[in-house]
Write an enzyme that holds these catalytic residues in place. Structure first.
Site, short mmCIF file in Angstrom:
data_model
loop_
_atom_site.label_atom_id
_atom_site.label_comp_id
_atom_site.label_asym_id
_atom_site.label_seq_id
_atom_site.Cartn_x
_atom_site.Cartn_y
_atom_site.Cartn_z
N GLY A 295 0.82 -1.21 0.00
CA GLY A 295 0.00 0.00 0.00
C GLY A 295 0.86 1.27 0.00
O GLY A 295 1.90 1.34 -0.67
N ASP B 230 -14.31 -0.09 11.39
CA ASP B 230 -15.37 0.90 11.25
C ASP B 230 -16.73 0.44 11.77
O ASP B 230 -17.18 -0.66 11.47
CB ASP B 230 -15.55 1.26 9.75
CG ASP B 230 -14.31 1.90 9.13
OD1 ASP B 230 -13.38 2.22 9.88
OD2 ASP B 230 -14.31 2.09 7.90
N TYR C 228 -10.94 5.87 14.23
CA TYR C 228 -9.90 6.19 13.24
C TYR C 228 -9.70 7.71 13.13
O TYR C 228 -8.56 8.20 13.15
CB TYR C 228 -10.34 5.61 11.89
CG TYR C 228 -9.35 5.73 10.76
CD1 TYR C 228 -8.29 4.82 10.64
CD2 TYR C 228 -9.47 6.73 9.80
CE1 TYR C 228 -7.40 4.92 9.58
CE2 TYR C 228 -8.58 6.83 8.75
CZ TYR C 228 -7.55 5.92 8.63
OH TYR C 228 -6.66 6.02 7.60
N GLY D 295 -6.00 11.69 1.19
CA GLY D 295 -7.43 11.47 0.93
C GLY D 295 -7.64 9.99 0.66
O GLY D 295 -7.01 9.14 1.30
N1 NAD Z 1 -5.63 4.11 1.84
C1 NAD Z 1 -6.13 5.29 2.13
O1 NAD Z 1 -7.03 5.78 1.46
C2 NAD Z 1 -5.61 6.07 3.29
C3 NAD Z 1 -6.08 7.38 3.45
C4 NAD Z 1 -5.60 8.14 4.51
C5 NAD Z 1 -4.65 7.62 5.37
N2 NAD Z 1 -4.23 6.35 5.19
C6 NAD Z 1 -3.24 5.85 6.13
O2 NAD Z 1 -2.09 5.44 5.42
C7 NAD Z 1 -1.45 4.36 6.11
C8 NAD Z 1 -1.28 3.19 5.16
O3 NAD Z 1 -2.54 2.81 4.66
P1 NAD Z 1 -2.73 1.69 3.52
O4 NAD Z 1 -3.99 2.00 2.84
O5 NAD Z 1 -1.47 1.56 2.73
O6 NAD Z 1 -2.96 0.40 4.45
P2 NAD Z 1 -2.67 -1.15 4.19
O7 NAD Z 1 -3.65 -1.88 5.05
O8 NAD Z 1 -2.61 -1.47 2.74
O9 NAD Z 1 -1.19 -1.33 4.80
C9 NAD Z 1 -0.93 -1.15 6.16
C10 NAD Z 1 0.31 -1.92 6.53
O10 NAD Z 1 0.54 -1.73 7.93
C11 NAD Z 1 0.81 -3.00 8.53
N3 NAD Z 1 0.39 -2.98 9.93
C12 NAD Z 1 -0.87 -2.98 10.43
N4 NAD Z 1 -0.84 -2.99 11.75
C13 NAD Z 1 0.45 -2.99 12.13
C14 NAD Z 1 1.11 -3.01 13.38
N5 NAD Z 1 0.42 -3.04 14.53
N6 NAD Z 1 2.47 -2.99 13.40
C15 NAD Z 1 3.18 -2.98 12.26
N7 NAD Z 1 2.61 -2.98 11.04
C16 NAD Z 1 1.26 -2.99 10.98
C17 NAD Z 1 -0.04 -3.97 7.71
O11 NAD Z 1 0.38 -5.33 7.89
C18 NAD Z 1 0.18 -3.44 6.32
O12 NAD Z 1 1.37 -3.91 5.75
C19 NAD Z 1 -2.34 4.04 7.31
O13 NAD Z 1 -1.87 4.71 8.45
C20 NAD Z 1 -3.67 4.61 6.91
O14 NAD Z 1 -4.48 4.93 8.01
C21 NAD Z 1 -4.67 5.56 4.17
#
Ligand code: NAD
Length: 253
Positions: free
Chosen positions: A21, A102, A161, A192
């Site tokens: 991600g 959620d 969240y 976003g």
């Molecule tokens: N995707 C979106 O639209 C979006 C928007 C705003 C913010 N974010 C933020 O961006 C960040 C990444 O999001 P993403 O969409 O790539 O998520 P994702 O779920 O694809 O990846 C998250 C990663 O974090 C790891 N992880 C989860 N819990 C963990 C823990 N306790 N310790 C270590 N690693 C852990 C997971 O195994 C995974 O590899 C997050 O903080 C998310 O809240 C995402």
């Protein structure tokens, strides 16, 4: 003045959840720019990191995996000790790992509340606490916290969240104040709706609504967040401190 030669090459950078991600895109970008990337992740992230390494052209050896759960302080300090032992310094920390659970507030369980706060807010604090002495001692550090647009706007079904991501902004600004004279900056990026598995898990109708209400009329790409993070991690970004960068296609201004 730091002795390393340029903005990021040779820097030791931690990316929590950096195997897929947004985190995966950040790891890729940093490794391709010559940084040493320490991915801290859950057991499932070990294989994901291998796949990420396989996708890198010539910079796979720059990415190293360390198992750790950011929600557990002892496991954070253990991972940091291992990284310091192996690489001798820590220049950058990207607090990216995050989860969702959620439900509207009336239906949200206490476990769902606690789990999201633990990983998304306590996690970044634990990681910052674990790296800060090393950064202060070397008089250099760059910390970027991945918040979210919903930490600014609020969002139905995401009390846990949104509270954690808003709290992360308060944490960012406080750290920015506390270590500014020590060569350490701390900033936040608030994405976003980005095309990752986290968003893919949303109901299709909710994704359609998110796109329709975004002025640029599409989801963001993980690489677009990675680009902003890379900019903030640069040695030359030293005058940007305590800032929140919105990267949301205009969804919230
Ligand atoms: N995707 C979106 O639209 C979006 C928007 C705003 C913010 N974010 C933020 O961006 C960040 C990444 O999001 P993403 O969409 O790539 O998520 P994702 O779920 O694809 O990846 C998250 C990663 O974090 C790891 N992880 C989860 N819990 C963990 C823990 N306790 N310790 C270590 N690693 C852990 C997971 O195994 C995974 O590899 C997050 O903080 C998310 O809240 C995402």
């Amino acid at each position: 003045m730091n002795t390393l030669s340029n903005g990021i090459a040779g820097r030791v950078c931690i990316v929590t959840g950096g195997a897929r991600g947004i985190g995966g895109a950040i790891s890729t970008r940093l490794a391709n720019d010559g940084a040493i990337v320490a991915v801290i992740g859950l057991p499932a992230d070990r294989d994901r990191t291998e796949s990420l390494r396989a996708s890198l052209n010539g910079s796979a050896e720059n990415v190293v995996f360390y198992e750790g759960d950011v929600g557990e302080y002892e496991r954070c300090t253990k991972a940091i000790e291992a990284i310091l032992q192996e690489h001798g310094r820590i220049d950058c920390l990207v607090n990216n790992a995050g989860i969702t659970a959620d439900h509207t507030a009336r239906k949200m369980t206490i476990d769902e509340w606690n789990a999201v706060l633990q990983v998304n807010l306590s996690g970044p604090f634990f990681m910052i606490k674990a790296v800060l002495d090393a950064m202060v001692a070397q008089n250099y550090g760059r910390i970027v916290n991945i918040s979210s647009v919903v930490g600014l706007s609020g969002n139905v079904g995401q009390a846990n969240y949104a509270a954690a991501k808003a709290g992360l902004i308060g944490l960012t600004k406080t750290i920015a104040l506390e270590v500014a004279t020590k060569g350490v900056t701390c900033n936040a990026v608030a994405p976003g709706f980005i095309a990752t598995e986290m968003v893919a898990a949303m109901p299709p109708a909710a994704i359609e609504r998110a796109v329709a209400s975004t002025p640029v009329q599409r989801l963001g790409q993980p690489s677009e967040i990675a680009r902003t993070v890379r900019f903030l991690l640069d040695e030359e970004a030293g005058y940007i401190n305590g800032a929140v960068f919105n990267v949301n296609g205009g969804w919230y201004m």
